[in-house]
Scaffold this motif. Structure first.
Motif, PDB file in Angstrom:
ATOM      1  N   ASN A   1     -14.326  -4.095 -11.287  1.00  0.00           N
ATOM      2  CA  ASN A   1     -14.058  -3.988  -9.854  1.00  0.00           C
ATOM      3  C   ASN A   1     -14.622  -5.147  -9.043  1.00  0.00           C
ATOM      4  OD1 ASN A   1     -12.521  -2.040  -8.367  1.00  0.00           O
ATOM      5  ND2 ASN A   1     -13.573  -0.510  -9.606  1.00  0.00           N
ATOM      6  N   LEU A   2     -14.668  -6.322  -9.631  1.00  0.00           N
ATOM      7  CA  LEU A   2     -15.206  -7.486  -8.941  1.00  0.00           C
ATOM      8  C   LEU A   2     -14.068  -8.362  -8.405  1.00  0.00           C
ATOM      9  CD1 LEU A   2     -17.983  -8.474 -11.520  1.00  0.00           C
ATOM     10  CD2 LEU A   2     -18.335  -7.476  -9.256  1.00  0.00           C
ATOM     11  N   PRO A   3     -14.073  -8.657  -7.105  1.00  0.00           N
ATOM     12  CA  PRO A   3     -13.039  -9.527  -6.526  1.00  0.00           C
ATOM     13  C   PRO A   3     -13.328 -10.994  -6.823  1.00  0.00           C
ATOM     14  CG  PRO A   3     -14.526  -8.802  -4.810  1.00  0.00           C
ATOM     15  CD  PRO A   3     -15.014  -8.177  -6.088  1.00  0.00           C
TER      16      PRO A   3
ATOM     17  N   ARG B   1       0.831  -1.215   0.000  1.00  0.00           N
ATOM     18  CA  ARG B   1       0.000   0.000   0.000  1.00  0.00           C
ATOM     19  C   ARG B   1       0.858   1.254   0.000  1.00  0.00           C
ATOM     20  NH1 ARG B   1      -5.277  -0.185  -1.587  1.00  0.00           N
ATOM     21  NH2 ARG B   1      -6.306  -2.002  -0.720  1.00  0.00           N
TER      22      ARG B   1
ATOM     23  N   ASN C   1     -11.476  -7.945 -12.193  1.00  0.00           N
ATOM     24  CA  ASN C   1     -10.895  -7.055 -11.176  1.00  0.00           C
ATOM     25  C   ASN C   1     -10.791  -5.621 -11.677  1.00  0.00           C
ATOM     26  OD1 ASN C   1     -10.494  -9.411  -9.763  1.00  0.00           O
ATOM     27  ND2 ASN C   1      -8.324  -9.121  -9.420  1.00  0.00           N
TER      28      ASN C   1
ATOM     29  N   PRO D   1      -7.547 -10.782   2.549  1.00  0.00           N
ATOM     30  CA  PRO D   1      -8.980 -10.473   2.650  1.00  0.00           C
ATOM     31  C   PRO D   1      -9.553 -10.123   1.275  1.00  0.00           C
ATOM     32  CG  PRO D   1      -7.705  -9.209   4.266  1.00  0.00           C
ATOM     33  CD  PRO D   1      -6.723  -9.886   3.371  1.00  0.00           C
ATOM     34  N   GLN D   2     -10.778 -10.565   1.031  1.00  0.00           N
ATOM     35  CA  GLN D   2     -11.337 -10.424  -0.316  1.00  0.00           C
ATOM     36  C   GLN D   2     -11.382  -8.977  -0.811  1.00  0.00           C
ATOM     37  OE1 GLN D   2     -15.193 -12.230  -0.891  1.00  0.00           O
ATOM     38  NE2 GLN D   2     -14.956 -12.228  -3.107  1.00  0.00           N
ATOM     39  N   GLU D   3     -11.632  -8.034   0.129  1.00  0.00           N
ATOM     40  CA  GLU D   3     -11.719  -6.637  -0.313  1.00  0.00           C
ATOM     41  C   GLU D   3     -10.370  -6.084  -0.774  1.00  0.00           C
ATOM     42  OE1 GLU D   3     -12.490  -7.781   2.669  1.00  0.00           O
ATOM     43  OE2 GLU D   3     -11.571  -6.590   4.279  1.00  0.00           O
ATOM     44  N   GLN D   4      -9.307  -6.876  -0.563  1.00  0.00           N
ATOM     45  CA  GLN D   4      -7.968  -6.438  -0.995  1.00  0.00           C
ATOM     46  C   GLN D   4      -7.504  -7.150  -2.267  1.00  0.00           C
ATOM     47  OE1 GLN D   4      -6.433  -4.141   0.910  1.00  0.00           O
ATOM     48  NE2 GLN D   4      -6.673  -4.624   3.077  1.00  0.00           N
ATOM     49  N   TRP D   5      -8.304  -8.096  -2.749  1.00  0.00           N
ATOM     50  CA  TRP D   5      -7.863  -8.916  -3.879  1.00  0.00           C
ATOM     51  C   TRP D   5      -7.528  -8.090  -5.125  1.00  0.00           C
ATOM     52  CZ3 TRP D   5     -11.665 -13.735  -3.899  1.00  0.00           C
ATOM     53  CH2 TRP D   5     -11.414 -14.493  -2.746  1.00  0.00           C
ATOM     54  N   THR D   6      -8.387  -7.139  -5.433  1.00  0.00           N
ATOM     55  CA  THR D   6      -8.171  -6.387  -6.679  1.00  0.00           C
ATOM     56  C   THR D   6      -6.953  -5.479  -6.583  1.00  0.00           C
ATOM     57  OG1 THR D   6      -9.655  -4.595  -6.008  1.00  0.00           O
ATOM     58  CG2 THR D   6     -10.627  -6.420  -7.247  1.00  0.00           C
TER      59      THR D   6
END
Length: 210
Positions: free
Chosen positions: A132-134, A15, A128, A170-175
DNA sequence: CTCCCGATAT
DNA sequence: ATATCAGGAG
Protein backbone atom coordinates in the motif's frame (compact mmCIF):
# COMPACT_ATOMS: atom_id res chain seq x y z
CA UNK A 1 -10.10 21.54 -20.41
CA UNK A 2 -6.50 21.35 -19.22
CA UNK A 3 -4.80 18.04 -18.36
CA UNK A 4 -5.14 18.58 -14.60
CA UNK A 5 -8.91 19.10 -14.81
CA UNK A 6 -9.22 16.17 -17.17
CA UNK A 7 -7.26 13.95 -14.79
CA UNK A 8 -9.52 14.96 -11.89
CA UNK A 9 -12.65 14.18 -13.88
CA UNK A 10 -11.24 10.89 -15.12
CA UNK A 11 -10.35 9.92 -11.55
CA UNK A 12 -13.85 10.75 -10.33
CA UNK A 13 -15.45 8.59 -13.00
CA UNK A 14 -12.99 5.76 -12.46
CA UNK A 15 -14.15 5.70 -8.83
CA UNK A 16 -17.71 5.12 -10.00
CA UNK A 17 -16.85 2.63 -12.72
CA UNK A 18 -14.21 0.57 -10.87
CA UNK A 19 -14.66 1.28 -7.14
CA UNK A 20 -12.73 -1.84 -6.10
CA UNK A 21 -10.03 -1.77 -8.77
CA UNK A 22 -7.02 -3.81 -7.83
CA UNK A 23 -4.54 -6.08 -9.49
CA UNK A 24 -6.09 -9.42 -10.31
CA UNK A 25 -3.04 -11.57 -9.75
CA UNK A 26 -3.38 -14.18 -7.00
CA UNK A 27 -0.78 -14.04 -4.22
CA UNK A 28 -0.45 -14.62 -0.49
CA UNK A 29 2.94 -13.01 0.24
CA UNK A 30 4.82 -10.01 -1.23
CA UNK A 31 7.34 -12.47 -2.67
CA UNK A 32 4.58 -14.33 -4.49
CA UNK A 33 3.22 -11.08 -5.91
CA UNK A 34 6.73 -10.20 -7.09
CA UNK A 35 7.06 -13.53 -8.90
CA UNK A 36 3.55 -13.30 -10.35
CA UNK A 37 4.21 -9.80 -11.67
CA UNK A 38 7.40 -10.91 -13.39
CA UNK A 39 5.44 -13.74 -15.00
CA UNK A 40 2.73 -11.29 -16.09
CA UNK A 41 4.85 -9.67 -18.80
CA UNK A 42 3.00 -9.99 -22.12
CA UNK A 43 0.61 -12.44 -20.54
CA UNK A 44 -2.88 -12.22 -19.06
CA UNK A 45 -3.49 -12.45 -15.32
CA UNK A 46 -5.71 -15.41 -15.84
CA UNK A 47 -2.92 -17.50 -17.34
CA UNK A 48 -0.47 -16.39 -14.65
CA UNK A 49 -2.93 -17.41 -11.94
CA UNK A 50 -3.42 -20.81 -13.55
CA UNK A 51 0.35 -21.37 -13.47
CA UNK A 52 1.04 -20.00 -9.99
CA UNK A 53 -1.74 -22.14 -8.50
CA UNK A 54 0.60 -25.12 -8.88
CA UNK A 55 3.96 -23.31 -8.91
CA UNK A 56 3.63 -21.51 -5.56
CA UNK A 57 2.95 -24.65 -3.51
CA UNK A 58 5.76 -26.43 -5.37
CA UNK A 59 8.32 -23.66 -4.78
CA UNK A 60 7.58 -22.06 -1.41
CA UNK A 61 9.76 -18.96 -1.10
CA UNK A 62 12.96 -17.60 -2.68
CA UNK A 63 15.17 -20.46 -1.45
CA UNK A 64 13.07 -23.00 -3.38
CA UNK A 65 13.18 -20.96 -6.61
CA UNK A 66 16.92 -20.32 -6.22
CA UNK A 67 17.67 -24.01 -5.74
CA UNK A 68 15.17 -25.31 -8.29
CA UNK A 69 16.26 -27.29 -11.31
CA UNK A 70 16.23 -24.78 -14.14
CA UNK A 71 14.85 -27.14 -16.77
CA UNK A 72 12.03 -28.23 -14.47
CA UNK A 73 11.14 -24.65 -13.60
CA UNK A 74 11.17 -23.70 -17.27
CA UNK A 75 8.67 -26.46 -17.91
CA UNK A 76 6.45 -25.17 -15.10
CA UNK A 77 6.55 -21.58 -16.36
CA UNK A 78 6.17 -22.39 -20.05
CA UNK A 79 2.48 -21.45 -20.40
CA UNK A 80 3.24 -17.82 -19.47
CA UNK A 81 5.42 -17.27 -22.55
CA UNK A 82 8.99 -15.91 -22.57
CA UNK A 83 9.60 -18.84 -20.26
CA UNK A 84 13.39 -19.06 -20.54
CA UNK A 85 13.75 -15.36 -19.83
CA UNK A 86 11.26 -15.48 -16.98
CA UNK A 87 12.88 -18.55 -15.42
CA UNK A 88 16.23 -16.79 -15.49
CA UNK A 89 14.72 -13.64 -14.00
CA UNK A 90 12.85 -15.44 -11.22
CA UNK A 91 15.89 -17.50 -10.19
CA UNK A 92 18.31 -14.57 -10.35
CA UNK A 93 15.81 -12.36 -8.50
CA UNK A 94 15.41 -15.00 -5.78
CA UNK A 95 19.19 -15.32 -5.34
CA UNK A 96 19.64 -11.54 -5.19
CA UNK A 97 16.84 -11.34 -2.64
CA UNK A 98 18.61 -13.90 -0.44
CA UNK A 99 22.06 -12.34 -0.93
CA UNK A 100 21.21 -8.68 -0.55
CA UNK A 101 17.94 -8.49 1.40
CA UNK A 102 17.88 -11.54 3.66
CA UNK A 103 15.15 -13.11 1.56
CA UNK A 104 12.72 -10.27 2.32
CA UNK A 105 11.12 -8.17 -0.40
CA UNK A 106 12.45 -4.61 0.04
CA UNK A 107 9.98 -1.76 0.46
CA UNK A 108 11.63 0.95 -1.62
CA UNK A 109 11.58 1.33 -5.36
CA UNK A 110 15.34 1.99 -5.52
CA UNK A 111 16.06 -1.35 -3.86
CA UNK A 112 13.46 -3.27 -5.85
CA UNK A 113 14.73 -2.18 -9.26
CA UNK A 114 18.18 -3.54 -8.44
CA UNK A 115 16.65 -7.03 -8.65
CA UNK A 116 17.03 -8.88 -11.96
CA UNK A 117 13.80 -8.82 -13.98
CA UNK A 118 12.37 -5.96 -11.97
CA UNK A 119 11.90 -2.45 -13.38
CA UNK A 120 9.63 0.40 -12.32
CA UNK A 121 6.36 -1.16 -13.46
CA UNK A 122 6.92 -4.39 -11.51
CA UNK A 123 8.28 -2.50 -8.50
CA UNK A 124 5.25 -0.20 -8.42
CA UNK A 125 2.85 -3.13 -8.62
CA UNK A 126 4.49 -4.77 -5.60
CA UNK A 127 4.76 -1.58 -3.53
CA UNK A 128 1.28 -0.29 -4.41
CA UNK A 129 -0.47 -3.62 -4.00
CA UNK A 130 1.36 -5.61 -1.33
CA UNK A 131 2.52 -2.73 0.88
CA UNK A 132 0.00 0.00 0.00
CA UNK A 133 2.87 2.39 -0.66
CA UNK A 134 2.34 5.18 -3.24
CA UNK A 135 5.85 4.71 -4.63
CA UNK A 136 4.77 5.85 -8.07
CA UNK A 137 2.13 5.10 -10.68
CA UNK A 138 1.97 1.79 -12.52
CA UNK A 139 2.54 2.48 -16.20
CA UNK A 140 2.02 -0.55 -18.35
CA UNK A 141 0.90 -0.71 -21.96
CA UNK A 142 -2.72 0.04 -20.96
CA UNK A 143 -1.99 3.03 -18.75
CA UNK A 144 0.35 4.39 -21.42
CA UNK A 145 -2.25 4.06 -24.18
CA UNK A 146 -5.13 5.51 -22.16
CA UNK A 147 -3.06 8.45 -20.92
CA UNK A 148 -1.94 9.33 -24.42
CA UNK A 149 -5.40 9.08 -25.98
CA UNK A 150 -7.03 11.11 -23.21
CA UNK A 151 -4.38 13.79 -23.57
CA UNK A 152 -2.87 13.44 -20.10
CA UNK A 153 0.59 13.07 -21.63
CA UNK A 154 2.33 13.40 -24.95
CA UNK A 155 5.29 11.28 -23.93
CA UNK A 156 5.82 7.73 -25.08
CA UNK A 157 8.41 6.30 -22.70
CA UNK A 158 6.75 4.73 -19.63
CA UNK A 159 9.05 6.54 -17.22
CA UNK A 160 8.25 9.95 -18.76
CA UNK A 161 4.53 9.14 -18.76
CA UNK A 162 4.75 8.24 -15.08
CA UNK A 163 6.34 11.62 -14.31
CA UNK A 164 3.52 13.46 -16.07
CA UNK A 165 0.85 11.41 -14.30
CA UNK A 166 2.42 11.94 -10.88
CA UNK A 167 2.01 15.68 -11.38
CA UNK A 168 -1.64 15.33 -12.43
CA UNK A 169 -2.87 12.81 -9.85
CA UNK A 170 -2.73 13.41 -6.07
CA UNK A 171 -0.37 10.97 -4.39
CA UNK A 172 -3.06 9.46 -2.16
CA UNK A 173 -4.82 8.34 -5.36
CA UNK A 174 -1.81 6.74 -7.05
CA UNK A 175 -2.44 3.20 -5.86
CA UNK A 176 -6.02 3.41 -7.14
CA UNK A 177 -5.34 5.28 -10.38
CA UNK A 178 -2.97 2.64 -11.82
CA UNK A 179 -5.08 -0.51 -11.42
CA UNK A 180 -8.32 1.35 -12.33
CA UNK A 181 -6.79 2.79 -15.49
CA UNK A 182 -5.54 -0.66 -16.41
CA UNK A 183 -9.12 -1.95 -16.22
CA UNK A 184 -10.37 0.96 -18.33
CA UNK A 185 -7.72 0.17 -20.94
CA UNK A 186 -8.30 -3.54 -20.81
CA UNK A 187 -12.05 -3.45 -21.25
CA UNK A 188 -13.00 -0.11 -22.82
CA UNK A 189 -10.06 1.83 -24.26
CA UNK A 190 -8.70 -1.27 -25.96
CA UNK A 191 -5.72 -1.19 -28.28
CA UNK A 192 -7.50 -2.16 -31.47
CA UNK A 193 -11.20 -1.32 -31.40
CA UNK A 194 -11.79 0.98 -28.43
CA UNK A 195 -15.39 0.98 -27.23
CA UNK A 196 -15.75 4.75 -27.34
CA UNK A 197 -19.56 4.55 -27.14
CA UNK A 198 -19.30 3.02 -23.67
CA UNK A 199 -16.45 5.22 -22.45
CA UNK A 200 -16.77 7.08 -19.15
CA UNK A 201 -14.80 10.06 -20.51
CA UNK A 202 -15.98 10.15 -24.11
CA UNK A 203 -17.22 13.72 -23.54
CA UNK A 204 -13.72 15.01 -22.82
CA UNK A 205 -11.55 12.69 -24.92
CA UNK A 206 -9.87 14.22 -27.98
CA UNK A 207 -10.19 10.88 -29.70
CA UNK A 208 -13.66 10.71 -31.23
CA UNK A 209 -14.84 7.44 -32.73
CA UNK A 210 -12.31 5.10 -34.34
C1' DC B 1 16.82 -1.42 -31.23
C1' DT B 2 16.22 -6.57 -30.86
C1' DC B 3 15.15 -10.59 -28.58
C1' DC B 4 12.48 -13.56 -25.74
C1' DC B 5 7.48 -16.85 -26.35
C1' DG B 6 2.68 -18.48 -26.95
C1' DA B 7 -2.35 -17.58 -26.94
C1' DT B 8 -5.99 -14.86 -28.60
C1' DA B 9 -8.39 -11.09 -31.18
C1' DT B 10 -9.04 -9.04 -35.46
C1' DA C 1 -1.72 -13.41 -41.64
C1' DT C 2 -0.55 -10.22 -38.12
C1' DA C 3 -0.95 -7.28 -34.10
C1' DT C 4 -1.16 -7.35 -29.41
C1' DC C 5 -0.86 -8.71 -24.82
C1' DA C 6 -0.59 -6.62 -16.65
C1' DG C 7 7.93 -5.91 -19.75
C1' DG C 8 12.66 -6.13 -19.16
C1' DA C 9 17.46 -7.21 -20.47
C1' DG C 10 21.44 -6.90 -23.44
Amino acid sequence: MNPAEKAALFLERLREAHPDARYELNWSTPFELLVATILAAQCTDERVNRVTATVFPKYPGPRAFADADTAALEEDLKPTGFFKQKTKSVQAMSRALLDKFGGEVPRTIDELVTLPGVARKTANVVLNTAFNLPSGIIVDTHVARVSQRLGLTKKDKPEAIEEDLMKLVPQEQWTFFGPATVLHGRYTCTAKKPKCDDCIVKDVCPRIGV
